[in-house]
Design a protein around this motif. Structure first.
Motif, PDB file in Angstrom:
ATOM      1  N   GLN A  54       0.819  -1.209   0.000  1.00  0.00           N
ATOM      2  CA  GLN A  54       0.000   0.000   0.000  1.00  0.00           C
ATOM      3  C   GLN A  54       0.857   1.266   0.000  1.00  0.00           C
ATOM      4  O   GLN A  54       0.425   2.310  -0.490  1.00  0.00           O
ATOM      5  N   VAL A  55       2.050   1.158   0.559  1.00  0.00           N
ATOM      6  CA  VAL A  55       2.964   2.307   0.556  1.00  0.00           C
ATOM      7  C   VAL A  55       3.531   2.508  -0.842  1.00  0.00           C
ATOM      8  O   VAL A  55       3.523   3.619  -1.388  1.00  0.00           O
ATOM      9  N   PHE A  56       4.013   1.429  -1.445  1.00  0.00           N
ATOM     10  CA  PHE A  56       4.612   1.544  -2.774  1.00  0.00           C
ATOM     11  C   PHE A  56       3.566   1.882  -3.839  1.00  0.00           C
ATOM     12  O   PHE A  56       3.920   2.414  -4.895  1.00  0.00           O
ATOM     13  N   ALA A  57       2.303   1.593  -3.547  1.00  0.00           N
ATOM     14  CA  ALA A  57       1.244   1.982  -4.484  1.00  0.00           C
ATOM     15  C   ALA A  57       1.112   3.499  -4.572  1.00  0.00           C
ATOM     16  O   ALA A  57       0.615   4.028  -5.574  1.00  0.00           O
ATOM     17  N   ALA A  58       1.544   4.176  -3.527  1.00  0.00           N
ATOM     18  CA  ALA A  58       1.508   5.650  -3.501  1.00  0.00           C
ATOM     19  C   ALA A  58       2.899   6.231  -3.735  1.00  0.00           C
ATOM     20  O   ALA A  58       3.214   7.319  -3.251  1.00  0.00           O
ATOM     21  N   TRP A  59       3.722   5.496  -4.477  1.00  0.00           N
ATOM     22  CA  TRP A  59       5.105   5.921  -4.677  1.00  0.00           C
ATOM     23  C   TRP A  59       5.196   7.264  -5.394  1.00  0.00           C
ATOM     24  O   TRP A  59       6.126   8.044  -5.158  1.00  0.00           O
ATOM     25  N   ASP A  60       4.232   7.544  -6.278  1.00  0.00           N
ATOM     26  CA  ASP A  60       4.276   8.821  -6.986  1.00  0.00           C
ATOM     27  C   ASP A  60       4.145   9.990  -6.026  1.00  0.00           C
ATOM     28  O   ASP A  60       4.786  11.039  -6.206  1.00  0.00           O
ATOM     29  N   GLU A  61       3.353   9.841  -4.967  1.00  0.00           N
ATOM     30  CA  GLU A  61       3.219  10.903  -3.969  1.00  0.00           C
ATOM     31  C   GLU A  61       4.509  11.070  -3.169  1.00  0.00           C
ATOM     32  O   GLU A  61       4.923  12.197  -2.872  1.00  0.00           O
ATOM     33  N   LEU A  62       5.130   9.948  -2.819  1.00  0.00           N
ATOM     34  CA  LEU A  62       6.390  10.022  -2.080  1.00  0.00           C
ATOM     35  C   LEU A  62       7.483  10.658  -2.938  1.00  0.00           C
ATOM     36  O   LEU A  62       8.278  11.467  -2.444  1.00  0.00           O
ATOM     37  N   LEU A  63       7.508  10.323  -4.213  1.00  0.00           N
ATOM     38  CA  LEU A  63       8.505  10.907  -5.112  1.00  0.00           C
ATOM     39  C   LEU A  63       8.294  12.407  -5.250  1.00  0.00           C
ATOM     40  O   LEU A  63       9.247  13.191  -5.212  1.00  0.00           O
ATOM     41  N   ALA A  64       7.022  12.812  -5.416  1.00  0.00           N
ATOM     42  CA  ALA A  64       6.726  14.242  -5.511  1.00  0.00           C
ATOM     43  C   ALA A  64       7.128  14.960  -4.227  1.00  0.00           C
ATOM     44  O   ALA A  64       7.686  16.066  -4.267  1.00  0.00           O
ATOM     45  N   GLY A  65       6.870  14.342  -3.066  1.00  0.00           N
ATOM     46  CA  GLY A  65       7.267  14.938  -1.794  1.00  0.00           C
ATOM     47  C   GLY A  65       8.770  15.027  -1.657  1.00  0.00           C
ATOM     48  O   GLY A  65       9.296  16.032  -1.160  1.00  0.00           O
ATOM     49  N   ALA A  66       9.487  13.992  -2.115  1.00  0.00           N
ATOM     50  CA  ALA A  66      10.946  14.005  -2.049  1.00  0.00           C
ATOM     51  C   ALA A  66      11.518  15.104  -2.937  1.00  0.00           C
ATOM     52  O   ALA A  66      12.467  15.811  -2.552  1.00  0.00           O
ATOM     53  N   LEU A  67      10.951  15.260  -4.130  1.00  0.00           N
ATOM     54  CA  LEU A  67      11.416  16.324  -5.033  1.00  0.00           C
ATOM     55  C   LEU A  67      11.142  17.702  -4.441  1.00  0.00           C
ATOM     56  O   LEU A  67      11.962  18.619  -4.559  1.00  0.00           O
ATOM     57  N   ARG A  68      10.000  17.851  -3.781  1.00  0.00           N
ATOM     58  CA  ARG A  68       9.695  19.124  -3.123  1.00  0.00           C
ATOM     59  C   ARG A  68      10.657  19.382  -1.977  1.00  0.00           C
ATOM     60  O   ARG A  68      11.096  20.518  -1.767  1.00  0.00           O
ATOM     61  N   THR A  69      11.014  18.336  -1.237  1.00  0.00           N
ATOM     62  CA  THR A  69      11.999  18.481  -0.164  1.00  0.00           C
ATOM     63  C   THR A  69      13.347  18.910  -0.735  1.00  0.00           C
ATOM     64  O   THR A  69      14.025  19.786  -0.175  1.00  0.00           O
ATOM     65  N   LEU A  70      13.743  18.303  -1.854  1.00  0.00           N
ATOM     66  CA  LEU A  70      14.990  18.693  -2.512  1.00  0.00           C
ATOM     67  C   LEU A  70      14.953  20.157  -2.925  1.00  0.00           C
ATOM     68  O   LEU A  70      15.924  20.898  -2.715  1.00  0.00           O
ATOM     69  N   TRP A  71      13.832  20.568  -3.509  1.00  0.00           N
ATOM     70  CA  TRP A  71      13.718  21.957  -3.969  1.00  0.00           C
ATOM     71  C   TRP A  71      13.765  22.930  -2.790  1.00  0.00           C
ATOM     72  O   TRP A  71      14.503  23.925  -2.824  1.00  0.00           O
ATOM     73  N   LEU A  72      12.976  22.657  -1.757  1.00  0.00           N
ATOM     74  CA  LEU A  72      12.965  23.528  -0.582  1.00  0.00           C
ATOM     75  C   LEU A  72      14.343  23.625   0.044  1.00  0.00           C
ATOM     76  O   LEU A  72      14.820  24.720   0.388  1.00  0.00           O
ATOM     77  N   SER A  73      15.002  22.487   0.188  1.00  0.00           N
ATOM     78  CA  SER A  73      16.303  22.454   0.848  1.00  0.00           C
ATOM     79  C   SER A  73      17.360  23.184   0.025  1.00  0.00           C
ATOM     80  O   SER A  73      18.116  23.999   0.556  1.00  0.00           O
ATOM     81  N   ALA A  74      17.409  22.898  -1.278  1.00  0.00           N
ATOM     82  CA  ALA A  74      18.408  23.533  -2.133  1.00  0.00           C
ATOM     83  C   ALA A  74      18.200  25.040  -2.200  1.00  0.00           C
ATOM     84  O   ALA A  74      19.165  25.819  -2.117  1.00  0.00           O
ATOM     85  N   ALA A  75      16.946  25.470  -2.342  1.00  0.00           N
ATOM     86  CA  ALA A  75      16.666  26.907  -2.402  1.00  0.00           C
ATOM     87  C   ALA A  75      17.020  27.585  -1.075  1.00  0.00           C
ATOM     88  O   ALA A  75      17.614  28.675  -1.051  1.00  0.00           O
ATOM     89  N   ALA A  76      16.668  26.947   0.041  1.00  0.00           N
ATOM     90  CA  ALA A  76      16.978  27.522   1.350  1.00  0.00           C
ATOM     91  C   ALA A  76      18.484  27.573   1.582  1.00  0.00           C
ATOM     92  O   ALA A  76      18.996  28.526   2.180  1.00  0.00           O
TER      93      ALA A  76
END
Length: 223
Positions: A9-31
């Motif tokens: 059930q977690v891996f079924a929502a992998w697209d959401e986790l990937l989007a969240g990880a990319l957002r974390t990367l963006w927030l962190s790099a910009a900050a």
């Protein structure tokens, strides 16, 4: 123990986790990028600015270093609207991260600047370099070389602290994990996977920082 682990059930929502990880990367790099500018300017003001400016910078540093990041992000997201400044969750997260890392970065860079011998500065002036060139070439680069490990460690902590931004519903990795967990109630599986993703992001940043050090900051080998 009758608990049955179900990671499907977690891996079924992998697209959401990937989007969240990319957002974390963006927030962190910009900050990190904006916070570095704040840190350099603040360190310059603290070491060479007028007394009033130094006091103001000191007050900012002590305020940030002695209050929880969660409170800081609440002040930005819930407090600023009281004076007419309304920010989206991701915008408030970025601002809070910059304010937080800037305070710590100022002290780290200040320590690096003060480690530079006065003779090096005088030599730069004697060569006819302008004050900005002296600061950039003679002071700042060697200072960053000296404090680079501490600075990169602070940046990794910044990336991990970005998980707190989920408290204001920012669309980063922990926020995505919370949404998934609220739907399937597989708390252990969700946060176990997210732990692995944060670990992978930390390794990614360490690799990038090591590459930057080798490419731009490593001293040339003596001949």
């Amino acid at each position: 123990m009758n608990y049955a682990f179900e990671f499907g059930q977690v891996f079924a929502a992998w697209d959401e986790l990937l989007a969240g990880a990319l957002r974390t990367l963006w927030l962190s790099a910009a900050a990190m990028a904006i916070g570095m500018v704040v840190a350099v300017l603040g360190a310059l003001g603290k070491t060479n600015g007028p007394v009033a400016l130094r006091w103001l910078i000191d007050a900012y540093i002590e305020l940030i270093r002695n209050t929880p990041f969660l409170i800081q992000i609440f002040v930005v997201f819930f407090g600023l609207p009281a004076i007419g400044i309304r920010l989206e969750a991701d915008q408030a997260s970025l601002l809070a991260l910059v304010v937080n890392v800037g305070a710590y970065g100022i002290e780290i860079i200040r320590a690096g600047i003060e480690s530079i011998a006065t003779g090096q500065v005088e030599a730069g002036k004697a060569l006819g370099l302008k004050p900005l060139q002296v600061f950039r070439l003679v002071v700042l680069k060697p200072a960053i070389q000296a404090i680079y490990p501490s600075l990169t460690s602070q940046f990794i902590l910044l990336m991990l602290n970005s998980s707190v931004c989920s408290a204001i519903a920012a669309s980063e990795l922990t926020g995505a994990a919370n949404d998934i967990q609220a739907r399937n109630f597989r708390s252990f599986e969700v946060y176990f996977v997210v732990t692995g993703i944060y670990f992978a992001l930390s390794l990614l940043f360490w690799g990038i920082f090591a590459l930057i050090e080798r490419r731009f900051l490593r001293q040339p080998a003596p001949r």
